[in-house]
Design a protein around this motif. Sequence first.
Motif, PDB file in Angstrom:
ATOM      1  N   ILE A   1       0.841  -1.203   0.000  1.00  0.00           N
ATOM      2  CA  ILE A   1       0.000   0.000   0.000  1.00  0.00           C
ATOM      3  C   ILE A   1       0.872   1.248   0.000  1.00  0.00           C
ATOM      4  O   ILE A   1       0.621   2.207  -0.735  1.00  0.00           O
ATOM      5  N   TYR A   2       1.920   1.258   0.823  1.00  0.00           N
ATOM      6  CA  TYR A   2       2.833   2.403   0.867  1.00  0.00           C
ATOM      7  C   TYR A   2       3.544   2.605  -0.474  1.00  0.00           C
ATOM      8  O   TYR A   2       3.863   3.738  -0.843  1.00  0.00           O
ATOM      9  N   LEU A   3       3.770   1.509  -1.187  1.00  0.00           N
ATOM     10  CA  LEU A   3       4.464   1.588  -2.474  1.00  0.00           C
ATOM     11  C   LEU A   3       3.525   1.885  -3.634  1.00  0.00           C
ATOM     12  O   LEU A   3       3.940   1.935  -4.783  1.00  0.00           O
ATOM     13  N   GLY A   4       2.233   2.062  -3.339  1.00  0.00           N
ATOM     14  CA  GLY A   4       1.278   2.400  -4.383  1.00  0.00           C
ATOM     15  C   GLY A   4       0.839   1.212  -5.215  1.00  0.00           C
ATOM     16  O   GLY A   4       0.406   1.379  -6.356  1.00  0.00           O
ATOM     17  N   LEU A   5       0.937   0.008  -4.669  1.00  0.00           N
ATOM     18  CA  LEU A   5       0.538  -1.206  -5.397  1.00  0.00           C
ATOM     19  C   LEU A   5      -0.876  -1.614  -4.974  1.00  0.00           C
ATOM     20  O   LEU A   5      -1.288  -1.391  -3.836  1.00  0.00           O
ATOM     21  N   GLU A   6      -1.600  -2.206  -5.888  1.00  0.00           N
ATOM     22  CA  GLU A   6      -2.929  -2.735  -5.562  1.00  0.00           C
ATOM     23  C   GLU A   6      -2.754  -4.100  -4.912  1.00  0.00           C
ATOM     24  O   GLU A   6      -2.515  -5.090  -5.576  1.00  0.00           O
ATOM     25  N   SER A   7      -2.876  -4.120  -3.597  1.00  0.00           N
ATOM     26  CA  SER A   7      -2.631  -5.343  -2.836  1.00  0.00           C
ATOM     27  C   SER A   7      -3.948  -6.012  -2.481  1.00  0.00           C
ATOM     28  O   SER A   7      -4.904  -5.353  -2.071  1.00  0.00           O
ATOM     29  N   ASN A   8      -3.998  -7.326  -2.635  1.00  0.00           N
ATOM     30  CA  ASN A   8      -5.205  -8.098  -2.308  1.00  0.00           C
ATOM     31  C   ASN A   8      -4.772  -9.417  -1.693  1.00  0.00           C
ATOM     32  O   ASN A   8      -4.650 -10.436  -2.365  1.00  0.00           O
ATOM     33  N   LYS A   9      -4.522  -9.401  -0.390  1.00  0.00           N
ATOM     34  CA  LYS A   9      -4.025 -10.583   0.305  1.00  0.00           C
ATOM     35  C   LYS A   9      -5.175 -11.347   0.959  1.00  0.00           C
ATOM     36  O   LYS A   9      -6.163 -10.767   1.399  1.00  0.00           O
ATOM     37  N   ASP A  10      -5.027 -12.668   1.033  1.00  0.00           N
ATOM     38  CA  ASP A  10      -6.000 -13.532   1.704  1.00  0.00           C
ATOM     39  C   ASP A  10      -5.453 -13.926   3.070  1.00  0.00           C
ATOM     40  O   ASP A  10      -4.302 -14.369   3.188  1.00  0.00           O
ATOM     41  N   PHE A  11      -6.280 -13.784   4.086  1.00  0.00           N
ATOM     42  CA  PHE A  11      -5.879 -14.121   5.445  1.00  0.00           C
ATOM     43  C   PHE A  11      -6.576 -15.406   5.886  1.00  0.00           C
ATOM     44  O   PHE A  11      -7.739 -15.644   5.547  1.00  0.00           O
ATOM     45  N   LYS A  12      -5.870 -16.217   6.672  1.00  0.00           N
ATOM     46  CA  LYS A  12      -6.425 -17.478   7.152  1.00  0.00           C
ATOM     47  C   LYS A  12      -7.356 -17.270   8.335  1.00  0.00           C
ATOM     48  O   LYS A  12      -8.200 -18.115   8.624  1.00  0.00           O
ATOM     49  N   THR A  13      -7.186 -16.171   9.056  1.00  0.00           N
ATOM     50  CA  THR A  13      -8.057 -15.845  10.185  1.00  0.00           C
ATOM     51  C   THR A  13      -8.818 -14.557   9.884  1.00  0.00           C
ATOM     52  O   THR A  13      -8.522 -13.869   8.902  1.00  0.00           O
ATOM     53  N   ASP A  14      -9.794 -14.246  10.749  1.00  0.00           N
ATOM     54  CA  ASP A  14     -10.587 -13.026  10.563  1.00  0.00           C
ATOM     55  C   ASP A  14      -9.997 -11.817  11.285  1.00  0.00           C
ATOM     56  O   ASP A  14     -10.537 -10.715  11.188  1.00  0.00           O
ATOM     57  N   ILE A  15      -8.904 -12.025  11.995  1.00  0.00           N
ATOM     58  CA  ILE A  15      -8.377 -10.977  12.870  1.00  0.00           C
ATOM     59  C   ILE A  15      -7.911  -9.757  12.089  1.00  0.00           C
ATOM     60  O   ILE A  15      -8.111  -8.613  12.505  1.00  0.00           O
ATOM     61  N   PHE A  16      -7.300  -9.977  10.921  1.00  0.00           N
ATOM     62  CA  PHE A  16      -6.724  -8.874  10.164  1.00  0.00           C
ATOM     63  C   PHE A  16      -7.631  -8.363   9.042  1.00  0.00           C
ATOM     64  O   PHE A  16      -7.215  -7.507   8.272  1.00  0.00           O
ATOM     65  N   ASN A  17      -8.850  -8.894   8.951  1.00  0.00           N
ATOM     66  CA  ASN A  17      -9.739  -8.461   7.868  1.00  0.00           C
ATOM     67  C   ASN A  17     -10.053  -6.975   7.955  1.00  0.00           C
ATOM     68  O   ASN A  17      -9.934  -6.234   6.982  1.00  0.00           O
ATOM     69  N   ALA A  18     -10.484  -6.508   9.127  1.00  0.00           N
ATOM     70  CA  ALA A  18     -10.812  -5.085   9.292  1.00  0.00           C
ATOM     71  C   ALA A  18      -9.576  -4.220   9.130  1.00  0.00           C
ATOM     72  O   ALA A  18      -9.607  -3.176   8.473  1.00  0.00           O
ATOM     73  N   SER A  19      -8.447  -4.674   9.703  1.00  0.00           N
ATOM     74  CA  SER A  19      -7.204  -3.893   9.608  1.00  0.00           C
ATOM     75  C   SER A  19      -6.751  -3.737   8.161  1.00  0.00           C
ATOM     76  O   SER A  19      -6.314  -2.658   7.745  1.00  0.00           O
ATOM     77  N   SER A  20      -6.867  -4.802   7.379  1.00  0.00           N
ATOM     78  CA  SER A  20      -6.434  -4.736   5.980  1.00  0.00           C
ATOM     79  C   SER A  20      -7.338  -3.812   5.175  1.00  0.00           C
ATOM     80  O   SER A  20      -6.858  -3.048   4.327  1.00  0.00           O
ATOM     81  N   GLU A  21      -8.654  -3.843   5.449  1.00  0.00           N
ATOM     82  CA  GLU A  21      -9.586  -2.963   4.725  1.00  0.00           C
ATOM     83  C   GLU A  21      -9.318  -1.498   5.059  1.00  0.00           C
ATOM     84  O   GLU A  21      -9.309  -0.629   4.176  1.00  0.00           O
ATOM     85  N   VAL A  22      -9.085  -1.212   6.342  1.00  0.00           N
ATOM     86  CA  VAL A  22      -8.786   0.159   6.750  1.00  0.00           C
ATOM     87  C   VAL A  22      -7.469   0.620   6.131  1.00  0.00           C
ATOM     88  O   VAL A  22      -7.350   1.749   5.637  1.00  0.00           O
ATOM     89  N   THR A  23      -6.470  -0.242   6.145  1.00  0.00           N
ATOM     90  CA  THR A  23      -5.162   0.108   5.581  1.00  0.00           C
ATOM     91  C   THR A  23      -5.277   0.434   4.103  1.00  0.00           C
ATOM     92  O   THR A  23      -4.687   1.407   3.623  1.00  0.00           O
ATOM     93  N   LYS A  24      -6.052  -0.378   3.365  1.00  0.00           N
ATOM     94  CA  LYS A  24      -6.218  -0.111   1.930  1.00  0.00           C
ATOM     95  C   LYS A  24      -6.958   1.201   1.685  1.00  0.00           C
ATOM     96  O   LYS A  24      -6.653   1.933   0.737  1.00  0.00           O
ATOM     97  N   SER A  25      -7.922   1.523   2.552  1.00  0.00           N
ATOM     98  CA  SER A  25      -8.678   2.767   2.363  1.00  0.00           C
ATOM     99  C   SER A  25      -7.826   3.999   2.641  1.00  0.00           C
ATOM    100  O   SER A  25      -8.152   5.093   2.196  1.00  0.00           O
ATOM    101  N   LEU A  26      -6.730   3.832   3.387  1.00  0.00           N
ATOM    102  CA  LEU A  26      -5.846   4.950   3.728  1.00  0.00           C
ATOM    103  C   LEU A  26      -4.622   5.020   2.824  1.00  0.00           C
ATOM    104  O   LEU A  26      -3.639   5.672   3.154  1.00  0.00           O
ATOM    105  N   SER A  27      -4.682   4.359   1.677  1.00  0.00           N
ATOM    106  CA  SER A  27      -3.556   4.386   0.741  1.00  0.00           C
ATOM    107  C   SER A  27      -3.226   5.819   0.338  1.00  0.00           C
ATOM    108  O   SER A  27      -4.109   6.578  -0.067  1.00  0.00           O
ATOM    109  N   PRO A  28      -1.941   6.237   0.454  1.00  0.00           N
ATOM    110  CA  PRO A  28      -1.574   7.614   0.065  1.00  0.00           C
ATOM    111  C   PRO A  28      -1.483   7.805  -1.438  1.00  0.00           C
ATOM    112  O   PRO A  28      -1.316   8.940  -1.901  1.00  0.00           O
TER     113      PRO A  28
END
Length: 330
Positions: free
Chosen positions: A89-116
């Motif tokens: 995200i910091y490098l300006g790439l379109e990242s779409n990672k799959d997580f095995k647990t639900d713990i990082f789902n919200a964090s990943s969505e928020v991080t992508k929405s804050l892409s600079p």
Amino acid sequence: MKTRRFFLYSIIYIGLIWLAVFSFVNQNYAVNLFGYNLDIPIATWVILPLVLFAILALFHMSYYGFKIYLDGRAMRNDAQIYNTLAKEIYLGLESNKDFKTDIFNASSEVTKSLSPWLNLGKPNLQNDDLRLAYELYCDVKSGKVCELKKFKLLKTNPLYIQNEKNKIKADYKYAISVLSNKETNDELISAASNALIENGTFLELSKFNPTYTNSDIFILINRYVKDNFEISTNDIFATISKVKFTSDEYIQIAKILKSKIEPDLLISMFDRLRNEEPSALEAYLYLLYDFGMIDQLREIIASENSKFERIETLIFLRDHGKITRADLFY
């Protein structure tokens, strides 16, 4: 409790129970099971349920211990995946990672929405509170006025400040209440002052005695010329006198006002200004030339030690039969 420690304590506890029962009842008890006669001490019969319970407990602890180990390994793997996602995200790439647990789902969505760098669209947030906070942030940032009381935000909070700015922009009269509050911070005072300058009446401005900048004066003058700011000629003079301008700025003020104020009044105003501020002299000379008061213009130029190349050039051209508009030089 760790499995090994539980196993050791279970053996000790069961052993103590067996000794306690055996010390009171030193007898055997026989049971016929499937044709086989089982004759063992009563103390042993008493501890058999405890042994069964201990074995089942050990299986239970082992199962969940192994499950916790697998979950922990999955979380560690997801943490590494999240770090990779954040880096992309910091490098300006379109990242779409799959997580095995639900713990990082919200964090990943928020991080992508804050892409600079990229607009990756609205995040898919499952948590209601998080989704509400995101929608509120988007609304306030887009200029909407939102209700923030239930969040109990500090008055120094940037979201609160932006929402107050939105209120001021939506209704400039709200700026009056903002300026009336002594606890208002400097950022909101500046926004409220600008709103009043752009939309307020002269009476509303006078209540707060604002400190004008050069650009503020130009805004007020242009509003006055466009008939959406009522002010007397004397008050216009007093307002202009509060700020020091360059010679060219005074000339720009004279050019704006000459379409609104009668020539005699405007010349009188700039005559007073040039006596108070030498930088206004050339603007006064500009008006004299523009309104055809050439004799008076010549007298003033002759009495001054300074050179006014543009005015003198206009007079020279006029003396040689080429009457030129002053605006061609200013």
